[in-house]
Design an enzyme around this catalytic site. Structure first.
Site, PDB file in Angstrom:
ATOM      1  N   SER A   1       0.819  -1.209   0.000  1.00  0.00           N
ATOM      2  CA  SER A   1       0.000   0.000   0.000  1.00  0.00           C
ATOM      3  C   SER A   1       0.852   1.259   0.000  1.00  0.00           C
ATOM      4  O   SER A   1       1.927   1.294   0.590  1.00  0.00           O
ATOM      5  CB  SER A   1      -0.917   0.031   1.227  1.00  0.00           C
ATOM      6  OG  SER A   1      -1.647   1.246   1.219  1.00  0.00           O
TER       7      SER A   1
ATOM      8  N   ASN B   1      -7.912  -1.805   2.494  1.00  0.00           N
ATOM      9  CA  ASN B   1      -8.640  -1.077   1.446  1.00  0.00           C
ATOM     10  C   ASN B   1     -10.086  -0.817   1.845  1.00  0.00           C
ATOM     11  O   ASN B   1     -10.640   0.240   1.539  1.00  0.00           O
ATOM     12  CB  ASN B   1      -8.575  -1.842   0.126  1.00  0.00           C
ATOM     13  CG  ASN B   1      -7.253  -1.621  -0.577  1.00  0.00           C
ATOM     14  OD1 ASN B   1      -6.229  -1.431   0.068  1.00  0.00           O
ATOM     15  ND2 ASN B   1      -7.255  -1.643  -1.885  1.00  0.00           N
TER      16      ASN B   1
HETATM   17  C1  6PG Z   1      -3.168   1.427  -1.653  1.00  0.00           C
HETATM   18  C2  6PG Z   1      -4.452   1.596  -2.401  1.00  0.00           C
HETATM   19  C3  6PG Z   1      -4.328   0.982  -3.745  1.00  0.00           C
HETATM   20  C4  6PG Z   1      -5.356   1.449  -4.740  1.00  0.00           C
HETATM   21  C5  6PG Z   1      -6.746   1.014  -4.411  1.00  0.00           C
HETATM   22  C6  6PG Z   1      -7.774   1.857  -5.085  1.00  0.00           C
HETATM   23  O1  6PG Z   1      -3.242   0.876  -0.579  1.00  0.00           O
HETATM   24  O2  6PG Z   1      -2.132   1.851  -2.156  1.00  0.00           O
HETATM   25  O3  6PG Z   1      -5.491   0.981  -1.711  1.00  0.00           O
HETATM   26  O4  6PG Z   1      -4.278  -0.393  -3.563  1.00  0.00           O
HETATM   27  O5  6PG Z   1      -5.302   2.818  -4.855  1.00  0.00           O
HETATM   28  O6  6PG Z   1      -6.875  -0.296  -4.856  1.00  0.00           O
HETATM   29  O7  6PG Z   1      -8.931   1.152  -5.055  1.00  0.00           O
HETATM   30  P1  6PG Z   1     -10.229   1.588  -5.809  1.00  0.00           P
HETATM   31  O8  6PG Z   1      -9.840   1.849  -7.243  1.00  0.00           O
HETATM   32  O9  6PG Z   1     -11.129   0.428  -5.664  1.00  0.00           O
HETATM   33  O10 6PG Z   1     -10.681   2.831  -5.127  1.00  0.00           O
END
Ligand code: 6PG
Length: 483
Positions: A131, A189
């Site tokens: 993340s 998430n």
């Molecule tokens: C992270 C984010 C990354 C991504 C999400 C966005 O932890 O870096 O969570 O994994 O930005 O998957 O998810 P959505 O497109 O479903 O909002």
């Protein structure tokens, strides 16, 4: 034959993969083998970063021979079929003892399946949640690896070298076996969805209640970022609200179409919670709010449905804004508490030894939900590892006590004003549900027994009971019936 000089490899050089490869190459002692299906991306990475310790490769065989043993490769391709295809190729050229890491946002049950299949070849497979977005991948993400303890021995030091640092500690821990890492990333998430929805509701209430401009609300978020709410998402909310559209000169937020996208991880969190029987209502409402926003035809058809007849005005903007801040804080505590409940249930179901305090620790830096109050969560689990609900920990109990009057005012005001606040209000209902002495679930049980003889338990004696209800149902018979 390429010389085996790289201690780590990256497959998939889109932005996340390239940034992670650059991060790895920037750390002392690392040489990074890189591979991408189309060579242009590899060439671009190598030419733009001639100083980096990269070994460019053009096929899987070359990639494998560039890696010293045990070979360790991180796959950074879009989750789904692409991941399976890369795993297939790597298992052909890797040997027992080597390590394949999937750093994408894979569904944890896919990771469990893949780990089992790859393990049969003697190769280690690690699903690692990463993340922090593009910047995190480059400068230091929060990393949630699953997989075997054996793989962690080799992988741990490498991941520690590239992870974000919070309070002097790298934001990475061995979460548990097989799919545990991706499971915890999924919960991250889900919380991210809830956090963003709560921020959206706060912004909407303030904007519609006080008439302040986006730039003025940005200033409020900047001030909030110096309180208990201090976090990455609050910080970037101020940035987003401040942004002026170059084309029109308007606030950019007002030219962005109000339909939220989603790649699915929030929905997975809720689907899994439903299977596990865990009420993650704040996260669920956040997922549904995105779905609702993305139904333009229904929204257009409903746009002239009646709302409140009285015009809503806020008499005392300052008090209202503080109320919203506290409602946001209390609801955020609920979202994290629900997320941790799902981690506990998942760990129980899938037999993972997940340390909640360690998860709170590795979310303190690098990741999207990084926040000052993760320290309080870490402390809460350190003080009481068996804590049954995060919001019952002394710190959070006191925080909610201080916030609840504001929270109730905000939820009732939103209802009266006709402003949707699904995450604020569902979080408050969850809180009131959890602390209730008696719930109307007793009536649900009575109804179930009435129409389907589903039985119920009594408050005053052990056993399972069925009532011979009045009318034409009176002759229904069952063991342990009461009249
Ligand atoms: C992270 C984010 C990354 C991504 C999400 C966005 O932890 O870096 O969570 O994994 O930005 O998957 O998810 P959505 O497109 O479903 O909002």
């Amino acid at each position: 034959m390429v010389e085996a000089v790289a201690n780590i490899g990256v497959v998939g050089l889109a932005v996340m993969g390239s940034n992670l490869a650059r991060n790895l190459a920037s750390r002392e002692g690392n040489t990074v083998a890189v591979f991408n299906r189309s060579h242009e991306k590899t060439d671009t990475l190598l030419s733009e970063h001639p100083e980096a310790e990269f070994v460019g490769t053009t096929d899987y065989a070359g990639f494998a021979s560039a890696l010293s043993k045990p070979r360790t490769a991180i796959i950074m391709v879009q989750a789904g079929k692409g991941t399976d295809a890369v795993i297939d190729e790597l298992t052909k050229v890797f040997e027992p003892g080597d390590i394949i890491v999937d750093g994408g946002n894979a569904l944890f049950t896919d990771t469990i399946r893949r780990e089992k299949a790859v393990r049969e070849t003697g190769i280690n497979f690690v699903g690692a949640g990463i993340s922090g977005g593009e910047e995190g991948a480059l400068k230091g993400p929060s990393i949630m690896p699953g997989g075997s303890a054996e793989a962690w021995e080799t992988l741990g030091p490498i991941l520690k070298s590239i992870a974000a640092i919070a309070e002097g500690e790298p934001c990475v821990t061995h979460v548990g076996t097989d799919g545990a890492g991706h499971f915890v990333k999924m919960i991250h998430n889900g919380i991210e969805y809830a956090d963003m929805q709560l921020i959206g509701e706060a912004y909407d209430l303030i904007r519609r209640g006080t008439g302040k401009s986006p730039a003025e609300i940005a200033t409020i978020f900047e001030a909030w970022n110096k309180t208990e709410l201090e976090s990455y998402l609050i910080e970037i909310t101020a940035e987003v609200l401040k942004q002026v559209d170059a084309k029109t000169g308007k606030a950019l937020i007002d030219v962005i179409v109000d339909q939220a996208g989603a790649k699915g991880t929030g929905a997975w969190t809720v689907q899994t919670a439903l299977d596990l029987g865990i009420p993650v209502s704040g996260i669920a409402e956040a997922v549904f709010a995105r779905s609702l926003s993305s139904k333009p035809a229904q929204r257009a058809a409903a746009s002239d449905l009646p709302g409140p007849t009285d015009k809503w005005t806020v008499d005392d903007p300052e008090t209202f804004i503080e109320d919203v801040r506290l409602a946001l804080y209390a609801s955020k505590i609920i979202a994290y508490s629900q997320g941790f409940d799902e981690i506990v249930a998942g760990a129980d179901e899938y037999k993972w030894d997940i340390h909640k305090g360690d998860i709170a620790k590795i979310w303190r830096g690098g990741c999207i939900i990084r926040a000052q109050f993760l320290n309080r969560i870490t402390d809460a689990y350190a003080d009481d590892p068996g804590l049954v609900a995060l919001l019952t920990a002394p710190y959070f109990r006191t925080a909610i006590e201080g916030a609840q009057a504001s929270w109730r005012r905000v939820v009732s005001t939103a209802a009266i004003a006709g402003i949707p606040s699904p995450a604020f209000s569902s979080s408050l209902s969850y809180y009131d549900g959890l602390r209730a002495d008696r719930l109307p679930a007793a009536l649900t049980q009575g109804l179930r027994d009435f129409f389907g003889a589903h039985t119920y338990k009594r408050v005053d004696m052990d056993g399972t009971f069925h009532t011979l209800w009045s009318g034409d149902r009176s002759e229904i018979e069952s063991e342990g019936s009461s009249h």
